[in-house]
Motif scaffolding. Structure first.
Motif: not given
Ligand SMILES: Cc1cc2nc3c(=O)[nH]c(=O)nc-3n(C[C@H](O)[C@H](O)[C@H](O)COP(=O)(O)OP(=O)(O)OC[C@H]3O[C@@H](n4cnc5c(N)ncnc54)[C@H](O)[C@@H]3O)c2cc1C
Length: 358
Positions: A1-12, A34-43, A84-89
């Motif tokens: 059994m795989t222990g932990l599965v995450i459906a969706g490899g975007g931000l969350s 395409d996660v690599a093409a996204l970006s998120w701003a925040s404070w 997104g590309a940096d988050l993936l890396r």
């Protein structure tokens, strides 16, 4: 059994994988975004686990409300951008044991995830691909990554909101995230009940408000984000909804990045402490109520959004407003922030909310 599965490899999904390290996780994504093409701003006013993915930080923002432009310091906050590309890396570096599966999730149930007809067994499933909660309003974006002839952008100061724009089908403002004097993301944002095409509004802003001269649109970013201030039911047996389906997009702003980071950290703590991911802090319910009331008021009278932002950002720095939007203020601080707003309008919305009428 795989222990932990995450459906969706975007931000969350990616953020949670990083916070769960060194636990091995499987992240399933079908690549529709395409996660690599996204970006998120925040404070942020404190360090974060994924800070290595931050590409830019600003210590001031510009706002244009009530007919005047102001540049505000951020106090203890910094406004930051994660690509997104940096988050993936960074996530790949942090979680070498993470396996990324390319596939389409058709079913998420207790102990199993169906990917392209194949079943993956899992102890805990984290679902970011479920339907989002029913929308109370929509946030419609139309953004252009532009290169302008004239040096009209201030590379050091993003514009959080500028109300010098057509109020197309709802309360609207323009957001500007600069790269340098000639390049920026210029985005028209509307609180609406249906998607609006605001390409003309972005053009007008560039030409008439900024005086950008000729410009080239290098990329377009368009989306409609469902907004809901309701408390979502996140748990289904051994499944926990995360990200947008988990109600992590703040209904009054459309921002989710920092909320997702805090949620991911809390899930990891719960798993370590209790062996399950469900012991999550519940923010005081009054913040969801404020969001619901604002959506109600702005849905009825779009001009109230500018008025509300004028009140929230009236101080010498943006810090009190950002702390409020972060849901980290006390009731006394909230009362001071609200004191410049028309009480009758908001109380009427509150009464509608309490009595369940629209
Ligand atoms: C245009 C836009 C700009 C935004 N900008 C910001 C911002 O600057 N700052 C901020 O804080 N918030 C922002 N947000 C809000 C929010 O942070 C983002 O929407 C964020 O990406 C939500 O994270 P998520 O994990 O829920 O969804 P996503 O990041 O969209 O991740 C979902 C993933 O699941 C995959 N997927 C979907 N369905 C399936 C399936 N059936 N099977 C397999 N994979 C699937 C997709 O490919 C995607 O990678 C923005 C939203 C939009 C739409």
């Amino acid at each position: 059994m795989t222990g932990l599965v995450i459906a969706g490899g975007g931000l969350s999904g990616l953020s949670l994988a990083a916070h769960l390290a060194p636990l091995p996780v499987t992240v399933v994504d079908d690549g529709r975004r395409d996660v690599a093409a996204l970006s998120w701003a925040s404070w942020a006013d404190r360090p974060g686990l994924l800070d290595a993915a931050v590409s830019r930080r600003f210590d001031r923002v510009r706002v244009h409300v009530g007919g005047r432009t102001r540049v505000l310091g951020l106090g203890r906050y910094r406004y930051q951008v994660v690509r997104g590309a940096d988050l993936l890396r960074v996530v790949r570096e942090r979680v070498p044991g993470c396996s990324f599966v390319r596939g389409h999730v058709t079913e998420v149930g207790a102990g199993r995830v169906v990917v392209d007809g194949r079943e993956l067994a899992a102890r805990w499933v984290f679902d970011s691909v479920a339907e989002p909660p029913p929308a109370q309003a929509l946030l419609s974006f139309h953004g252009w990554h532009v290169r302008s002839e004239r040096p009209v952008f201030d590379a050091a100061v993003p514009t959080l909101f500028d109300f010098r724009t057509a109020q197309l089908g709802g309360a609207s403002f323009v957001y500007v995230l600069p790269v340098d004097a000639h390049r920026a993301l210029v985005e028209h944002t509307s609180f609406t009940r249906s998607a609006v095409d605001s390409a003309d509004a972005v053009r007008e802003y560039l030409e008439d408000v900024l005086g950008a001269g000729d410009f080239v649109v290098e990329r377009t970013e368009k989306a409609v984000l469902p907004l809901s201030a309701r408390e979502p039911v996140r748990r289904r047996g051994s499944v926990l909804e995360i990200g947008t389906p988990g109600g992590l997009v703040k209904a009054s702003t459309g921002y989710a990045y920092q909320r997702v980071q805090r949620d991911s950290a809390a899930i990891a703590v719960s798993l370590r402490r209790h062996g399950h991911p469900f012991d999550l802090p519940v923010p005081p319910g009054r913040f969801r109520l404020y969001d619901a009331v604002l959506l109600d008021v702005v849905g009825r009278e779009p001009a109230r959004l500018e008025q509300a932002f004028t009140a929230l950002f009236r101080h010498g720095t943006a810090e009190p407003a950002l702390r409020f939007l972060d849901e980290r203020t006390s009731p006394a601080q909230e009362a001071r922030l609200f004191s410049a707003m028309p009480a009758g309008v908001y109380l009427a919305a509150l009464r509608r909310r309490v009595s369940g009428s629209r």
